[in-house]
Design a protein around this motif. Structure first.
Motif, PDB file in Angstrom:
ATOM      1  N   VAL A 139       0.850  -1.187   0.000  1.00  0.00           N
ATOM      2  CA  VAL A 139       0.000   0.000   0.000  1.00  0.00           C
ATOM      3  C   VAL A 139       0.888   1.240   0.000  1.00  0.00           C
ATOM      4  N   VAL A 140       0.629   2.155  -0.921  1.00  0.00           N
ATOM      5  CA  VAL A 140       1.317   3.446  -0.944  1.00  0.00           C
ATOM      6  C   VAL A 140       0.260   4.534  -0.974  1.00  0.00           C
ATOM      7  N   PHE A 141       0.499   5.575  -0.225  1.00  0.00           N
ATOM      8  CA  PHE A 141      -0.446   6.676  -0.157  1.00  0.00           C
ATOM      9  C   PHE A 141       0.158   7.910  -0.818  1.00  0.00           C
ATOM     10  N   ALA A 142      -0.678   8.857  -1.127  1.00  0.00           N
ATOM     11  CA  ALA A 142      -0.234  10.093  -1.767  1.00  0.00           C
ATOM     12  C   ALA A 142       0.710  10.851  -0.834  1.00  0.00           C
ATOM     13  N   GLY A 143       1.408  11.810  -1.387  1.00  0.00           N
ATOM     14  CA  GLY A 143       2.307  12.614  -0.587  1.00  0.00           C
ATOM     15  C   GLY A 143       3.763  12.338  -0.901  1.00  0.00           C
ATOM     16  N   PHE A 144       4.029  11.330  -1.730  1.00  0.00           N
ATOM     17  CA  PHE A 144       5.393  11.029  -2.131  1.00  0.00           C
ATOM     18  C   PHE A 144       5.669  11.669  -3.480  1.00  0.00           C
ATOM     19  N   SER A 145       6.937  11.969  -3.725  1.00  0.00           N
ATOM     20  CA  SER A 145       7.313  12.453  -5.053  1.00  0.00           C
ATOM     21  C   SER A 145       7.169  11.297  -6.036  1.00  0.00           C
ATOM     22  N   ALA A 146       7.155  11.610  -7.309  1.00  0.00           N
ATOM     23  CA  ALA A 146       7.018  10.568  -8.337  1.00  0.00           C
ATOM     24  C   ALA A 146       8.153   9.552  -8.228  1.00  0.00           C
ATOM     25  N   GLU A 147       9.357  10.031  -7.960  1.00  0.00           N
ATOM     26  CA  GLU A 147      10.507   9.128  -7.848  1.00  0.00           C
ATOM     27  C   GLU A 147      10.389   8.223  -6.623  1.00  0.00           C
ATOM     28  N   SER A 148       9.987   8.789  -5.480  1.00  0.00           N
ATOM     29  CA  SER A 148       9.802   7.992  -4.268  1.00  0.00           C
ATOM     30  C   SER A 148       8.703   6.964  -4.449  1.00  0.00           C
ATOM     31  N   LEU A 149       7.641   7.379  -5.104  1.00  0.00           N
ATOM     32  CA  LEU A 149       6.538   6.464  -5.366  1.00  0.00           C
ATOM     33  C   LEU A 149       6.994   5.308  -6.252  1.00  0.00           C
ATOM     34  N   ALA A 150       7.750   5.603  -7.303  1.00  0.00           N
ATOM     35  CA  ALA A 150       8.263   4.561  -8.199  1.00  0.00           C
ATOM     36  C   ALA A 150       9.168   3.604  -7.437  1.00  0.00           C
ATOM     37  N   ASP A 151      10.016   4.124  -6.552  1.00  0.00           N
ATOM     38  CA  ASP A 151      10.897   3.268  -5.760  1.00  0.00           C
ATOM     39  C   ASP A 151      10.098   2.334  -4.852  1.00  0.00           C
ATOM     40  N   ARG A 152       9.073   2.862  -4.221  1.00  0.00           N
ATOM     41  CA  ARG A 152       8.251   2.030  -3.337  1.00  0.00           C
ATOM     42  C   ARG A 152       7.521   0.940  -4.119  1.00  0.00           C
TER      43      ARG A 152
END
Length: 80
Positions: free
Chosen positions: A64-77
């Motif tokens: 589960v990933v929630f909003a609030g991350f940068s695009a790069e951080s989101l891609a890493d997760r």
């Protein structure tokens, strides 16, 4: 509870079970099967909970990933 104070959604166990089963069947129709990896990106809400339970019900591993991350951080997760 939602982000806004005083706003909440009440769901019975029966409603949660029905939603979970519908989501699980939808995932299976889309080709998700036991052992597959699923990333759930949505705000905290009953649908997010049902999505997590649906993954568990069909044997798919979920993150589960929630909003609030940068695009790069989101891609890493998601890759992790």
């Amino acid at each position: 509870e939602k982000d806004e104070p005083g706003e909440e959604v009440r769901v019975t166990y029966r409603e949660l079970l029905e939603l979970t089963c519908r989501l699980g069947n939808t995932m299976k129709r889309q080709g998700v099967k036991r052992g597959d990896r699923v990333t759930i990106y949505m705000p905290p809400c009953p649908l997010a909970v049902a999505s997590m339970l649906a993954c568990a019900r069909i044997g798919a591993v979920h993150a589960v990933v929630f909003a609030g991350f940068s695009a790069e951080s989101l891609a890493d997760r998601i890759r992790d």
